[in-house]
Motif scaffolding. Structure first.
Motif, PDB file in Angstrom:
ATOM      1  N   THR A   1      -5.808  -0.167  -1.753  1.00  0.00           N
ATOM      2  CA  THR A   1      -6.105   1.247  -1.576  1.00  0.00           C
ATOM      3  C   THR A   1      -7.517   1.387  -1.021  1.00  0.00           C
ATOM      4  OG1 THR A   1      -6.165   3.410  -2.682  1.00  0.00           O
ATOM      5  CG2 THR A   1      -7.018   1.539  -3.916  1.00  0.00           C
TER       6      THR A   1
ATOM      7  N   SER B   1       0.874  -1.178   0.000  1.00  0.00           N
ATOM      8  CA  SER B   1       0.000   0.000   0.000  1.00  0.00           C
ATOM      9  C   SER B   1       0.905   1.220   0.000  1.00  0.00           C
ATOM     10  CB  SER B   1      -0.915   0.013   1.231  1.00  0.00           C
ATOM     11  OG  SER B   1      -0.143   0.120   2.419  1.00  0.00           O
ATOM     12  N   GLY B   2       0.338   2.376  -0.226  1.00  0.00           N
ATOM     13  CA  GLY B   2       1.152   3.580  -0.187  1.00  0.00           C
ATOM     14  C   GLY B   2       1.594   3.870   1.232  1.00  0.00           C
TER      15      GLY B   2
ATOM     16  N   ALA C   1      -1.116   4.952  -3.380  1.00  0.00           N
ATOM     17  CA  ALA C   1      -1.068   3.683  -4.115  1.00  0.00           C
ATOM     18  C   ALA C   1      -0.374   3.866  -5.462  1.00  0.00           C
ATOM     19  CB  ALA C   1      -2.483   3.143  -4.315  1.00  0.00           C
ATOM     20  N   TYR C   2      -0.679   4.970  -6.141  1.00  0.00           N
ATOM     21  CA  TYR C   2      -0.021   5.248  -7.417  1.00  0.00           C
ATOM     22  C   TYR C   2       1.485   5.449  -7.214  1.00  0.00           C
ATOM     23  CZ  TYR C   2       1.875   7.834 -11.324  1.00  0.00           C
ATOM     24  OH  TYR C   2       2.688   8.249 -12.344  1.00  0.00           O
TER      25      TYR C   2
ATOM     26  N   VAL D   1      -5.129  -4.729  -8.256  1.00  0.00           N
ATOM     27  CA  VAL D   1      -5.646  -3.690  -7.361  1.00  0.00           C
ATOM     28  C   VAL D   1      -6.886  -4.178  -6.619  1.00  0.00           C
ATOM     29  CG1 VAL D   1      -6.657  -1.372  -7.246  1.00  0.00           C
ATOM     30  CG2 VAL D   1      -4.705  -1.827  -8.754  1.00  0.00           C
TER      31      VAL D   1
ATOM     32  N   SER E   1      -5.172   8.103  -0.296  1.00  0.00           N
ATOM     33  CA  SER E   1      -4.830   6.685  -0.427  1.00  0.00           C
ATOM     34  C   SER E   1      -4.583   6.324  -1.890  1.00  0.00           C
ATOM     35  CB  SER E   1      -5.956   5.824   0.144  1.00  0.00           C
ATOM     36  OG  SER E   1      -5.648   4.455   0.042  1.00  0.00           O
TER      37      SER E   1
ATOM     38  N   VAL F   1      -1.929  -4.376  -4.858  1.00  0.00           N
ATOM     39  CA  VAL F   1      -1.910  -3.017  -4.304  1.00  0.00           C
ATOM     40  C   VAL F   1      -3.260  -2.753  -3.649  1.00  0.00           C
ATOM     41  CG1 VAL F   1      -1.556  -0.579  -4.793  1.00  0.00           C
ATOM     42  CG2 VAL F   1      -0.332  -2.311  -6.139  1.00  0.00           C
TER      43      VAL F   1
ATOM     44  N   LYS G   1      -4.201  -3.230   5.172  1.00  0.00           N
ATOM     45  CA  LYS G   1      -3.365  -4.137   4.374  1.00  0.00           C
ATOM     46  C   LYS G   1      -3.130  -5.484   5.060  1.00  0.00           C
ATOM     47  CE  LYS G   1       0.797  -3.017   4.323  1.00  0.00           C
ATOM     48  NZ  LYS G   1       1.069  -4.077   5.325  1.00  0.00           N
TER      49      LYS G   1
END
Length: 287
Positions: free
Chosen positions: A161, A28-29, A171-172, A189, A167, A159, A35
């Protein structure tokens, strides 16, 4: 009875067919998107389908997979690096029969090991990984150079989000960082804590558009998990939500996500795929 029959069929198929092992990293970002809870319940969903699964908590210093299922393991990954514990010592069986390795703060020691210590790690790790159909790494929030080696070595990256703009941005950023290091790792995703079906679709589309525009690549939609009070209740009870209430909206969505992932026709033929450990060895020895 139906579940037992399905399990027996799966074991029969695995006996007569070569094992097609997959390695996954869940990223995750930043933190706070659920997560680890997703990693645990996704792993359990694969386990319930008859697959052998090993979940490894890589959240350095803040691992909580064991807490989420109310387990108190005698050893964590830290004990392997610091206290000479064997891999057999640190692999535990938790809720739903899932095998897992608890997290800890010893990963930086691992990256500082000499060649003899690395050889021991590779030998023991590889011998145990061969026992599983899926090996899932629950990575820490964000991506550090310490954990990047593992992410770049797996077959697939999931990933996670939420629909929140911050968020999505995070994630990007995570996908961009991984893509710039290795542009052929598939990105799957999952949108967590959605308030409607449309909410999940719109969030995925936003990510798809920005990844397509700036990274010139595609991402794969695994689905969305609704914001469900059963998830919070399960966390408080320290029981995976897919066990706490298998008929909850979150559990049903999670099962569909696992089904969708298992049915993917993977682009890389297993006979031509470089094994996870081979990739990890190369990256670590070149670090």
């Amino acid at each position: 009875m139906t579940d037992q029959a399905a399990m027996l069929r799966k074991r029969f198929e695995q006996f007569h067919n070569p094992k097609k092992q997959r390695t996954l990293a869940v990223v995750s970002g930043k933190g706070g998107v659920g997560k680890s809870n997703f990693s645990l319940n996704f792993s359990l969903s694969l386990k319930l389908k008859g697959y052998s699964v090993l979940l490894i908590d890589m959240d350095i210093g803040m691992g909580n997979v064991d807490i989420l299922m109310g387990s108190q393991p005698s050893y964590s990954i830290v004990d392997y690096f610091r206290n000479n514990a064997s891999f057999s010592d640190i692999i535990h069986t938790g809720a739903g029969g899932i095998d897992f390795i608890a997290g800890g703060s010893g990963l930086t020691d691992f990256l500082d090991m000499g060649e003899n210590q690395l050889a021991r790690f590779f030998q023991e790790f590889e011998s145990h990984l061969s026992n599983y159909d899926y090996i899932l790494f629950d990575m820490g929030a964000g991506i550090s150079t310490d954990t990047l080696h593992f992410i770049l070595s797996v077959d697939d990256v999931i990933v996670l989000t939420t629909p929140e703009p911050t968020s999505i941005t995070d994630a990007y950023a995570a996908m961009k960082f991984i893509h710039l290091q290795k542009d052929d790792i598939p990105f799957y995703v999952v949108v967590n804590r959605t308030i409607s079906i449309l909410d999940g679709k719109e969030t995925y589309q936003k990510l798809k558009n920005v990844v397509g525009r700036f990274l010139e690549r595609d991402i794969i939609n695994l689905g969305a998990i609704p914001d469900d009070q059963n998830v919070a209740k399960a966390v408080r009870k320290q029981v995976p939500f897919i066990i706490f209430n298998e008929n909850s909206q979150a559990s049903k969505a999670l099962t569909e996500i696992a089904d969708r992932y298992c049915k993917q026709e993977f682009a890389d033929p297993q006979e031509n795929k470089k094994p996870f450990m081979a990739k990890l060895k190369r990256l670590l020895f070149e670090r």
